[in-house]
Design a protein around this motif. Structure first.
Motif, mmCIF file in Angstrom:
data_model
loop_
_atom_site.group_PDB
_atom_site.id
_atom_site.type_symbol
_atom_site.label_atom_id
_atom_site.label_comp_id
_atom_site.label_asym_id
_atom_site.label_seq_id
_atom_site.Cartn_x
_atom_site.Cartn_y
_atom_site.Cartn_z
ATOM 1 N N PRO A 391 0.755 -1.179 -0.016
ATOM 2 C CA PRO A 391 -0.061 -0.005 0.020
ATOM 3 C C PRO A 391 0.788 1.184 0.004
ATOM 4 N N GLN A 392 2.052 1.279 0.532
ATOM 5 C CA GLN A 392 2.823 2.479 0.557
ATOM 6 C C GLN A 392 3.584 2.533 -0.864
ATOM 7 N N GLY A 393 3.522 1.672 -1.565
ATOM 8 C CA GLY A 393 4.419 1.783 -2.889
ATOM 9 C C GLY A 393 5.915 1.609 -2.492
ATOM 10 N N VAL A 394 6.798 2.294 -3.528
ATOM 11 C CA VAL A 394 8.029 2.019 -3.502
ATOM 12 C C VAL A 394 8.777 3.343 -3.704
ATOM 13 N N PRO A 395 9.858 3.521 -2.895
ATOM 14 C CA PRO A 395 10.778 4.996 -3.177
ATOM 15 C C PRO A 395 11.527 5.042 -4.298
ATOM 16 N N ILE A 396 11.136 6.108 -5.287
ATOM 17 C CA ILE A 396 11.825 6.155 -6.436
ATOM 18 C C ILE A 396 13.016 6.724 -6.536
ATOM 19 N N SER A 397 14.345 6.094 -6.842
ATOM 20 C CA SER A 397 15.624 6.753 -6.974
ATOM 21 C C SER A 397 16.065 7.450 -8.111
ATOM 22 N N ALA A 398 15.410 7.139 -9.124
ATOM 23 C CA ALA A 398 15.783 7.712 -10.654
ATOM 24 C C ALA A 398 14.376 7.728 -11.465
ATOM 25 N N ILE A 399 14.142 8.662 -12.188
ATOM 26 C CA ILE A 399 13.286 8.806 -13.444
ATOM 27 C C ILE A 399 14.076 8.799 -14.616
ATOM 28 N N ILE A 400 13.324 7.960 -15.471
ATOM 29 C CA ILE A 400 14.067 7.860 -16.646
ATOM 30 C C ILE A 400 12.964 8.190 -17.883
ATOM 31 N N PHE A 401 13.321 9.209 -18.693
ATOM 32 C CA PHE A 401 12.606 9.455 -19.979
ATOM 33 C C PHE A 401 13.280 8.894 -21.020
ATOM 34 N N LYS A 477 17.329 11.233 -9.104
ATOM 35 C CA LYS A 477 17.866 11.841 -10.311
ATOM 36 C C LYS A 477 17.015 11.452 -11.431
ATOM 37 N N ILE A 478 17.316 12.358 -12.389
ATOM 38 C CA ILE A 478 16.493 12.366 -13.947
ATOM 39 C C ILE A 478 17.329 11.860 -14.903
ATOM 40 N N PHE A 479 17.059 11.015 -15.789
ATOM 41 C CA PHE A 479 17.711 10.632 -16.930
ATOM 42 C C PHE A 479 17.102 10.623 -18.202
ATOM 43 N N GLU A 480 17.699 10.678 -19.315
ATOM 44 C CA GLU A 480 16.957 10.252 -20.714
ATOM 45 C C GLU A 480 17.682 9.129 -21.372
ATOM 46 N N VAL A 481 17.142 8.304 -21.961
ATOM 47 C CA VAL A 481 17.688 7.086 -22.520
ATOM 48 C C VAL A 481 17.221 7.175 -24.059
ATOM 49 N N ASN A 482 17.807 6.391 -24.796
ATOM 50 C CA ASN A 482 17.614 6.176 -26.284
ATOM 51 C C ASN A 482 18.216 4.495 -26.835
ATOM 52 N N TRP A 483 17.221 3.770 -26.750
ATOM 53 C CA TRP A 483 17.819 2.350 -27.200
ATOM 54 C C TRP A 483 17.695 2.251 -28.664
ATOM 55 N N PHE A 484 17.084 3.218 -29.490
ATOM 56 C CA PHE A 484 16.799 3.107 -30.746
ATOM 57 C C PHE A 484 17.841 3.561 -31.465
ATOM 58 N N ARG A 485 18.905 4.357 -31.391
ATOM 59 C CA ARG A 485 19.795 5.074 -32.198
ATOM 60 C C ARG A 485 20.311 3.998 -33.316
ATOM 61 N N LYS A 486 20.238 4.634 -34.385
ATOM 62 C CA LYS A 486 20.879 3.871 -35.897
ATOM 63 C C LYS A 486 21.975 4.191 -36.487
ATOM 64 N N ASP A 487 22.877 3.330 -36.861
ATOM 65 C CA ASP A 487 23.997 3.812 -37.625
ATOM 66 C C ASP A 487 23.525 4.204 -39.004
ATOM 67 N N ARG A 488 24.535 4.644 -39.925
ATOM 68 C CA ARG A 488 24.347 5.089 -41.259
ATOM 69 C C ARG A 488 23.303 4.057 -42.167
ATOM 70 N N GLU A 489 23.841 2.982 -41.920
ATOM 71 C CA GLU A 489 23.031 1.675 -42.520
ATOM 72 C C GLU A 489 21.795 1.389 -42.030
#
Ligand code: SAT
Ligand code: MN
Length: 591
Positions: A391-401, A477-489
């Motif tokens: 019921p209390q949930g969990v404490p968040i240490s990081a937020i990711i966008f 702390k807040i972060f931004e991530v991108n798993w989807f970056r592509k190379d020239r091909e």
């Protein structure tokens, strides 16, 4: 008309249901209690009316296939409205209609709409029962598929009535599929009335009103007034071999891998590490008495994208959908099982496509709809966190966008502080997916992944985020991530899926102050040696490309972000203008 629960004690509920019944004229009213007996009865009805097709019980015990109307396969953002008293309340990103006019129009459509049908009264709780976060909603629906799905997605039944007691503080959801005519389809929210009227669609986020409509659009409005946040975020716990668990919340647009990340199985080299799922789509976040941000998942099940889910991308999801799941718009095999593109197996002969037709392999058409889904209870998930019902949930240490970006945005970048992190979220962009009707693969701005889900003025929403930290002495702390970056091909630079664990570990180590980072014009990024790459084959050049900040790309990005904020009317609001200015100055000096 039969109505087994005229004896319901809550006056406000009884009166509201009676009014809805008077308008829609159902043949009978069924009050759902959430029991197993009821599930079996409704399932039998759904099979008899061909709403559900039973799957092979030897292969998928307790599982069913549903085929939606082919014109009704995704959320329809153009038909989704926020009906605040004045247009400014809905803000620059929402479609708006005045409440009176909207009610009147929909009343016209709903008049007698349930004649010959059953109205299910679905009481539900969002959040663990007994949690200070928990909220009660009711959905009145003429779709047995919706009623059965709500049973999986929420804590549905008697518990909600008990929790509500004689209070009239509950969400009022009215849903009718009408005749599934897109010309008579509207999903309308009335935040001031805590009310949702959804007509003409039976699909997912349009029809399961607990999800996007209540837990995001209405709840974000309630959060604004009550001082908390409703966000389009997964929540996971990352446990180290030493037994220390760190909780992270992450916002990504629909169909960008939230479910995969939430259920991640760490790679071989990360022995002793474990990911525990709290939620895969929605987080409600509140400031705790200890000055930290605490989160719950208001839902009780997953409505995940099927295509691309396989033993490699998400082994836990494959186990989750092994039994007691409903599949929507996937392909069917001749032996009563299901199949989708990217399942990791060859399509069997005699496959039936999502429309119920024999699939022609040479047609170039997918057998499963790209936005086909599974609905499964969270208790099926082998990685479910023991805290999922806390019921209390969990404490968040990081937020990711995070977004889906072929270029520009690096693998991971850390904000200098909360306000900089809010800028990350507000300026996020992502390529569109099949989760919503419209063109797929074009970059659109999607602030905090909430563009389609913020139930009030987005400028006020940015302000709410900025204000919140003043009452939050110990912010994540807040972060931004991108798993989807592509190379020239056009090849992905980062392997993704379980390997994203490496990025999560860097994030946790940053939170704990155990690892370094390099300062760039955009934020803090890991140096090669600061990422744990044990057991991963990736060339230095590839990693460099995945993590690099390219000045030219970023200058163009900032132009677009600035232009977007100007279009929203954000101006120098929230210090965004200064952020852009200082990033530009730093980029001018950047290597
Ligand atoms: O159809 S849903 O809105 O529930 C799924 C999604 O788009 O995230
Ligand atoms: Mn979602």
């Amino acid at each position: 008309m039969t109505n087994q629960s005229n004896g319901v004690k809550n006056r406000a509920v009884a009166q509201w249901v009676a009014e809805a019944a008077q308008l829609t004229q159902p043949d009978q009213i069924v009050w759902c209690d959430g029991s197993e007996e009821e599930r079996q009865r409704m399932t039998r009805d759904a099979i008899a009316s061909r709403v559900l097709i039973p799957l092979n019980p030897a292969k998928r015990p307790g599982c069913y296939l549903h085929r939606s109307n082919p014109n009704d396969v995704a959320r329809t953002e153009q038909l989704t409205f926020v009906c605040t008293p004045d247009k400014d309340g809905a803000g620059p990103t929402n479609n708006w209609m005045p409440p009176d006019e909207t009610y009147a129009k929909l009343r016209g459509w709903l008049n007698g709409a349930m004649r010959g049908r059953t109205m299910y009264v679905v009481p539900y709780v969002m959040g663990p029962v007994g949690s200070p976060f928990a909220k009660v909603g009711f959905e009145l629906t003429d779709s047995v598929y919706v009623a059965l799905s709500m049973r999986i997605m929420t804590r549905m039944g008697r518990a909600a009535l008990e929790l509500l007691g004689d209070s009239d503080h509950f969400n009022r959801g009215l849903h009718s599929t009408l005749d599934l005519n897109p010309e008579r389809r509207l999903i309308c929210h009335f935040p001031q009335d805590n009310t949702i009227w959804s007509v003409g669609s039976g699909y997912g986020g349009n029809a399961l009103l607990s999800k996007k409509c209540f837990a995001l659009r209405i709840a974000s409005y309630l959060g604004r007034t009550e001082g908390w946040l409703a966000e389009h975020m997964l929540i996971l716990g990352l446990e180290s071999p030493e037994g220390e668990t760190t909780y992270v919340a992450a916002a990504f647009p629909s169909a960008c891998g939230k479910t995969n990340l939430a259920m991640l199985l760490p790679p071989q080299a990360f022995k002793g590490w474990r990911v525990h799922t709290i939620g895969d789509d929605i987080a409600w976040l509140r400031i705790g008495a200890d000055g930290r941000l605490w989160a719950i998942n208001p839902e009780a099940g997953y409505f995940g994208v099927a295509p691309g889910t396989n033993a490699h991308s998400n082994p836990n999801a494959m186990k989750t959908v092994q039994h007691d799941a409903i599949f929507t718009n996937v392909a069917a095999t001749p032996d009563g099982d299901i199949w989708w593109e990217g399942m990791g197996t060859e399509p069997p002969a005699g496959l039936i496509d999502w429309r119920g037709q024999k699939w022609d392999r040479g047609s170039g058409q997918p057998a499963a709809h790209p936005n086909s889904r599974f609905t499964a209870p969270m208790t099926n998930n082998p990685a479910l966190s023991p805290k999922a019902n806390d019921p209390q949930g969990v404490p968040i240490s990081a937020i990711i966008f995070g977004g889906r970006r072929a270029s520009t945005v690096p693998l991971v970048v850390e904000a200098y502080d909360w306000s900089h992190g809010v800028f990350f979220g507000a300026s996020m962009g992502s390529e569109t997916t099949a989760a919503a009707v419209g063109q797929v693969g074009v970059v659109r701005r999607d602030p905090m992944a909430m563009l389609p889900f913020c139930g009030y003025n987005i400028l006020e929403y940015f302000g709410h985020w900025q204000e919140l930290v003043k009452r939050l002495p110990n912010p994540p702390k807040i972060f931004e991530v991108n798993w989807f970056r592509k190379d020239r091909e056009g090849k992905f630079l980062w392997p993704g899926y379980s390997e994203n664990m490496r990025v999560l570990k860097w994030i946790v180590d940053r939170v704990k102050g155990r690892v370094g980072a390099e300062q760039t014009p955009i934020g803090l990024v890991p140096r090669k040696e600061e990422l744990d790459l044990t057991g991963l084959e990736i060339s230095t050049a590839q990693l460099q490309q995945a993590t690099s900040i390219n000045a030219g790309e970023w200058l163009a990005e900032l132009d677009q972000v600035e232009e977007y904020f100007a279009r929203l009317g954000a101006g120098s609001f929230n210090g965004f203008e200064e952020r852009i200015k200082s990033a530009r100055a730093a980029l001018a000096q950047w290597r």
